[in-house]
Design a protein around this motif. Structure first.
Motif, PDB file in Angstrom:
ATOM      1  N   LEU A   4       0.824  -1.210   0.000  1.00 22.17           N
ATOM      2  CA  LEU A   4       0.000   0.000   0.000  1.00 22.17           C
ATOM      3  C   LEU A   4       0.858   1.260   0.000  1.00 22.17           C
ATOM      4  O   LEU A   4       0.501   2.260  -0.624  1.00 22.17           O
ATOM      5  CB  LEU A   4      -0.947   0.001   1.201  1.00 22.17           C
ATOM      6  CG  LEU A   4      -2.058  -1.037   1.155  1.00 22.17           C
ATOM      7  CD1 LEU A   4      -2.864  -1.025   2.453  1.00 22.17           C
ATOM      8  CD2 LEU A   4      -2.966  -0.823  -0.032  1.00 22.17           C
ATOM      9  N   THR A   5       1.989   1.214   0.677  1.00 29.90           N
ATOM     10  CA  THR A   5       2.904   2.365   0.684  1.00 29.90           C
ATOM     11  C   THR A   5       3.485   2.605  -0.699  1.00 29.90           C
ATOM     12  O   THR A   5       3.567   3.744  -1.161  1.00 29.90           O
ATOM     13  CB  THR A   5       4.033   2.141   1.709  1.00 29.90           C
ATOM     14  OG1 THR A   5       3.452   1.985   2.998  1.00 29.90           O
ATOM     15  CG2 THR A   5       4.996   3.308   1.741  1.00 29.90           C
ATOM     16  N   GLY A  36       1.950   8.337   1.661  1.00 35.07           N
ATOM     17  CA  GLY A  36       0.752   7.964   2.412  1.00 35.07           C
ATOM     18  C   GLY A  36       1.020   6.908   3.466  1.00 35.07           C
ATOM     19  O   GLY A  36       0.592   7.026   4.611  1.00 35.07           O
ATOM     20  N   GLY A  37       1.738   5.874   3.103  1.00 33.63           N
ATOM     21  CA  GLY A  37       2.045   4.799   4.043  1.00 33.63           C
ATOM     22  C   GLY A  37       2.987   5.225   5.140  1.00 33.63           C
ATOM     23  O   GLY A  37       2.831   4.832   6.292  1.00 33.63           O
ATOM     24  N   SER A  58       0.895   4.108  -2.984  1.00 31.79           N
ATOM     25  CA  SER A  58       0.528   5.485  -2.642  1.00 31.79           C
ATOM     26  C   SER A  58       1.730   6.417  -2.797  1.00 31.79           C
ATOM     27  O   SER A  58       1.764   7.483  -2.201  1.00 31.79           O
ATOM     28  CB  SER A  58      -0.016   5.560  -1.223  1.00 31.79           C
ATOM     29  OG  SER A  58       1.016   5.296  -0.292  1.00 31.79           O
TER      30      SER A  58
END
Length: 70
Positions: free
Chosen positions: A38-39, A46-47, A42
């Motif tokens: 997810l990091t 964001g992560g 993004s």
């Protein structure tokens, strides 16, 4: 009542992913891999910001739980 705490026993940096894994009773490696993916998607910020916020917001476990290993 189940509470979310930073992990004192399964941590690599601050215990955020380990604590989340303990709360949901899943493998901490799986939580770390999801967080990294997810990091990356993004564009990193964001992560990283979410991790820093989680590190500041999620409390450490009470001392009696640290000793008992709960």
């Amino acid at each position: 009542m189940k509470r979310l705490y930073l992990s004192e026993t399964d941590k690599k940096w601050a215990g955020v992913c380990g604590g989340i894994a303990e709360y949901f009773a899943v493998d901490p490696t799986l939580v770390r891999l999801i967080w990294v993916v997810l990091t990356i998607f993004s564009v990193g910020f964001g992560g990283i910001i979410a991790y820093l916020i989680a590190m500041a917001v999620i409390p450490k476990p009470p001392i009696h739980q640290q000793r008992e290993g709960i």
